[in-house]
Scaffold this active site. Structure first.
Site, PDB file in Angstrom:
ATOM      1  N   LYS A   3      -1.430  14.979   9.803  1.00  0.00           N
ATOM      2  CA  LYS A   3      -1.933  13.615   9.963  1.00  0.00           C
ATOM      3  C   LYS A   3      -0.895  12.736  10.659  1.00  0.00           C
ATOM      4  O   LYS A   3      -1.231  11.942  11.535  1.00  0.00           O
ATOM      5  CB  LYS A   3      -2.299  13.019   8.597  1.00  0.00           C
ATOM      6  N   ASP A  19      -1.459  -3.706  10.573  1.00  0.00           N
ATOM      7  CA  ASP A  19      -2.818  -4.039  10.176  1.00  0.00           C
ATOM      8  C   ASP A  19      -3.686  -3.007  10.848  1.00  0.00           C
ATOM      9  O   ASP A  19      -3.587  -2.784  12.060  1.00  0.00           O
ATOM     10  CB  ASP A  19      -3.232  -5.458  10.563  1.00  0.00           C
ATOM     11  N   SER A  20      -4.456  -2.338  10.056  1.00  0.00           N
ATOM     12  CA  SER A  20      -5.238  -1.240  10.590  1.00  0.00           C
ATOM     13  C   SER A  20      -6.561  -1.170   9.873  1.00  0.00           C
ATOM     14  O   SER A  20      -6.752  -1.778   8.820  1.00  0.00           O
ATOM     15  CB  SER A  20      -4.475   0.074  10.447  1.00  0.00           C
ATOM     16  N   ASP A  39      -9.965   7.939   4.900  1.00  0.00           N
ATOM     17  CA  ASP A  39      -9.594   9.289   5.344  1.00  0.00           C
ATOM     18  C   ASP A  39     -10.613  10.366   4.968  1.00  0.00           C
ATOM     19  O   ASP A  39     -10.901  11.242   5.784  1.00  0.00           O
ATOM     20  CB  ASP A  39      -8.211   9.686   4.815  1.00  0.00           C
ATOM     21  N   ASN A  76       0.845  -1.194   0.000  1.00  0.00           N
ATOM     22  CA  ASN A  76       0.000   0.000   0.000  1.00  0.00           C
ATOM     23  C   ASN A  76       0.882   1.245   0.000  1.00  0.00           C
ATOM     24  O   ASN A  76       1.562   1.540   0.984  1.00  0.00           O
ATOM     25  CB  ASN A  76      -0.911  -0.041   1.237  1.00  0.00           C
ATOM     26  N   GLY A  97      -7.856   5.471   1.597  1.00  0.00           N
ATOM     27  CA  GLY A  97      -8.804   4.646   2.343  1.00  0.00           C
ATOM     28  C   GLY A  97     -10.013   5.439   2.816  1.00  0.00           C
ATOM     29  O   GLY A  97     -10.649   6.145   2.037  1.00  0.00           O
TER      30      GLY A  97
END
Length: 196
Positions: free
Chosen positions: A176, A70-71, A156, A10, A154
């Site tokens: 951020k 992993d989120s 956001d 990503n 994503g």
């Protein structure tokens, strides 16, 4: 400069890790940078389990220090969904726009106070010859009724940060990277990384 592999393809995540780790003297490489193309099956039931699976898989294959993330997004009204399925919420094909549309459709007509959510991040660090360690970070907020902002990736554009009138996608990268779930987890991970 110490090399650290980030177990992701990503590009958005890679940019965030580079921005946070390179100034501290780390040479950050993604899976694409090292030519690793197989998909790692995320069979865990939690963010932490999936991060460990990814970190240990890549470290075993490369013999290098690996950080895996992993989120995802947990929405209270939806019982914590999309959770560990955040990237594939609208189907197996990872599609940010389809995921956003599905989420907003499920929250149609739901009042702001009932749209509470949090971004959660579990980081696992696997240092060859040591036990894998994990840390977590989170940031609270709400889901907007429509996307706002063009930064980030994503979810956001629909995540309104608590105590701010901006979505994650309306914040600059610098802003951020100070308040995100990933930044919080990375601060906790820093001491472990410095011991490597």
């Amino acid at each position: 400069m110490k090399e650290v592999i980030i177990a992701t393809k990503n590009e958005g995540k890679v940019r965030e890790f580079k921005a946070m780790l390179e100034p501290r003297g780390y040479d950050v490489k993604s899976l694409l940078d090292i030519g690793y193309t197989p998909e790692i099956e995320e069979t865990g039931q939690t963010f932490e389990e999936n991060a460990v699976i990814k970190a240990e898989t890549i470290s075993k294959e490369t013999g290098k220090i690996v950080i895996a993330d992993d989120s995802g997004l947990s929405v209270d009204y939806l019982g914590g969904s999309p959770g560990v399925y955040s990237a594939r919420y609208a189907g197996e094909e990872k599609n940010d726009l389809a995921n956003l549309k599905k989420l907003l459709k499920e929250l149609e007509g739901v009042e702001k106070e009932d749209r509470s959510a949090r971004f959660r991040c579990a980081l696992a660090i696997c240092i060859p010859g040591q036990e894998t360690k994990t840390v977590e970070g989170s940031v609270e907020g709400y889901i907007t009724e429509e996307p706002r902002g063009t930064n980030g990736f994503g979810y956001d554009p629909v995540f309104l940060v608590k105590d701010k009138d901006q979505t994650m996608a309306e914040l600059s990268s610098g802003e951020k990277n100070k308040i995100s779930h990933r930044a919080e987890a990375l601060k906790k991970l820093s001491a472990l990384l410095d011991q490597a």
